[in-house]
Every structure is written in C-alpha cells, then in structure tokens.
Design a protein around this motif. Structure first.
Motif, PDB file in Angstrom:
ATOM      1  N   UNK A 100     -72.890 -24.386  -3.367  1.00  0.00           N
ATOM      2  CA  UNK A 100     -74.252 -24.777  -3.368  1.00  0.00           C
ATOM      3  C   UNK A 100     -75.256 -23.957  -4.230  1.00  0.00           C
ATOM      4  N   UNK A 101     -76.241 -24.545  -4.853  1.00  0.00           N
ATOM      5  CA  UNK A 101     -76.528 -25.827  -4.816  1.00  0.00           C
ATOM      6  C   UNK A 101     -75.878 -27.031  -5.788  1.00  0.00           C
ATOM      7  N   UNK A 102     -74.923 -26.632  -6.341  1.00  0.00           N
ATOM      8  CA  UNK A 102     -74.565 -27.270  -7.253  1.00  0.00           C
ATOM      9  C   UNK A 102     -73.745 -28.354  -6.829  1.00  0.00           C
ATOM     10  N   UNK A 103     -73.041 -28.205  -5.718  1.00  0.00           N
ATOM     11  CA  UNK A 103     -72.386 -29.733  -5.289  1.00  0.00           C
ATOM     12  C   UNK A 103     -73.008 -30.122  -4.128  1.00  0.00           C
ATOM     13  N   UNK A 104     -74.020 -29.299  -3.448  1.00  0.00           N
ATOM     14  CA  UNK A 104     -74.451 -29.889  -2.291  1.00  0.00           C
ATOM     15  C   UNK A 104     -75.935 -29.091  -2.297  1.00  0.00           C
ATOM     16  N   UNK A 105     -76.980 -29.940  -1.691  1.00  0.00           N
ATOM     17  CA  UNK A 105     -78.311 -29.228  -1.864  1.00  0.00           C
ATOM     18  C   UNK A 105     -78.655 -28.692  -0.422  1.00  0.00           C
ATOM     19  N   UNK A 106     -77.574 -29.152   0.670  1.00  0.00           N
ATOM     20  CA  UNK A 106     -77.763 -28.543   1.981  1.00  0.00           C
ATOM     21  C   UNK A 106     -76.588 -28.768   2.472  1.00  0.00           C
ATOM     22  N   UNK A 107     -76.389 -28.104   3.627  1.00  0.00           N
ATOM     23  CA  UNK A 107     -75.113 -28.075   4.627  1.00  0.00           C
ATOM     24  C   UNK A 107     -75.369 -29.499   5.238  1.00  0.00           C
ATOM     25  N   UNK A 108     -74.118 -30.196   5.202  1.00  0.00           N
ATOM     26  CA  UNK A 108     -74.108 -31.429   5.560  1.00  0.00           C
ATOM     27  C   UNK A 108     -74.115 -31.721   7.238  1.00  0.00           C
ATOM     28  N   UNK A 109     -74.911 -32.794   7.822  1.00  0.00           N
ATOM     29  CA  UNK A 109     -75.364 -32.837   9.074  1.00  0.00           C
ATOM     30  C   UNK A 109     -73.905 -32.868  10.021  1.00  0.00           C
ATOM     31  N   UNK A 110     -72.742 -33.106   9.512  1.00  0.00           N
ATOM     32  CA  UNK A 110     -71.766 -33.091  10.465  1.00  0.00           C
ATOM     33  C   UNK A 110     -71.435 -31.706  10.622  1.00  0.00           C
TER      34      UNK A 110
END
Length: 164
Positions: free
Chosen positions: A11-21
């Motif tokens: 993060x943040x390259x592959x995801x902007x935030x931690x996923x809800x799951x």
C-alpha cells in the motif's frame, strides 16, 4: 486466541486502503502478523489500532520499516512458536527459503509471504503458511489473508474474497 496473518499489502501502490473483509476480521483480533512488503509505515499505523502487530520487513520495504522490524523473528503465542520471514532471496523457491530460515530452530509454524500464493501445508509436523495478499492477488483467483486460531491446538485457515 485469534491471529490475523497478512503479507504483501503493497500500500498504497496496490491498494489505497485495507479491504472491508479484512477490516471485519481485525475487529476481534488478539494479534496481527504481517510477513513483509508493507510498502509504507501507514499500514502498521492502521493495523495497530486493532491489536498488537508483529512482523518482518520484505524486499520492497524502506528504511523506516527495516528500522522497526527484523528480517526474521519468532513470536510466541498461546504456547506456540511462530517463525515469521518474508521469503525473498535467490535460489530455491520462496517456500523453501522460508523453511530454511528456521531449519535450526524449534518452531510450530512458519509464516511467510513474497510469492502472493496462499499455502497451507504441514512438513515434519510444522505448519507452513503463506496468507497470500489482501490487496495484490497477482495471478490468484482471489485476494486472501489468514487466520490462526490457538486454543488447545493451532489451526489455520485462509479467507478468500473478491474486491468489494
């Protein structure tokens, strides 16, 4: 004891935030283990709001993370010894490098990342566990992370999900 196991958040390259799951499972975690490639210290700051965080650095982590976390460590949890390493390096497979890191030590479980490939198997009575990645599934069908439950025994499972 409920332990959330993750790796390769990038993060943040592959995801902007931690996923809800993942966030849902973090709510009642007793411990969080990150097997490297955090990419930014912000991931640590997000996770520590839920529970104590243990981890190691990975091959893409910068100086700030390398100053906070070692390349390899053993964490005791619920009477079990959990070996943690990222698994990067040369020669052999990621899994074999991770197992080799703890060849001279008594551990019940080896947790590693790097390949983004979820693995759960036993070798000579030791649980070999790669949680995959919750933000960068690469060629995997789903995103994933792991949960280790410790009671009278140590049990591990993958949580697979699609992007929400």
């Amino acid at each position: 004891m409920k332990i959330i196991v993750l790796s390769d958040t990038h993060m943040p390259k592959r995801g902007k935030s931690l996923p809800p799951r993942l966030l849902e499972e973090l709510k009642d975690a007793d411990l969080i283990i990150h097997a490297g490639d955090w990419q930014t210290i912000d991931v640590y700051d997000l996770l520590k709001a839920f529970a104590k965080v243990e981890g190691v650095f990975g091959n893409v982590d910068g100086k700030d993370i390398k100053e906070m976390f070692p390349e390899k460590r053993i964490v005791e949890a619920g009477g079990y010894k959990l070996g943690i390493t990222h698994g990067h390096g040369t020669r052999k497979t990621t899994e074999k490098r991770a197992v080799q890191k703890f060849a001279d030590e008594k551990v019940d479980c080896i947790i590693f990342g790097h390949s983004h490939i979820p693995i759960k198997k036993y070798e000579q009575g030791i649980l070999i566990f790669n949680p995959g990645s919750p933000t960068d599934k690469r060629r995997q069908e789903n995103y994933s992370f792991g949960i280790i439950n410790i009671g009278e025994s140590l049990e591990a499972e993958h949580i697979f999900f699609t992007k929400e």
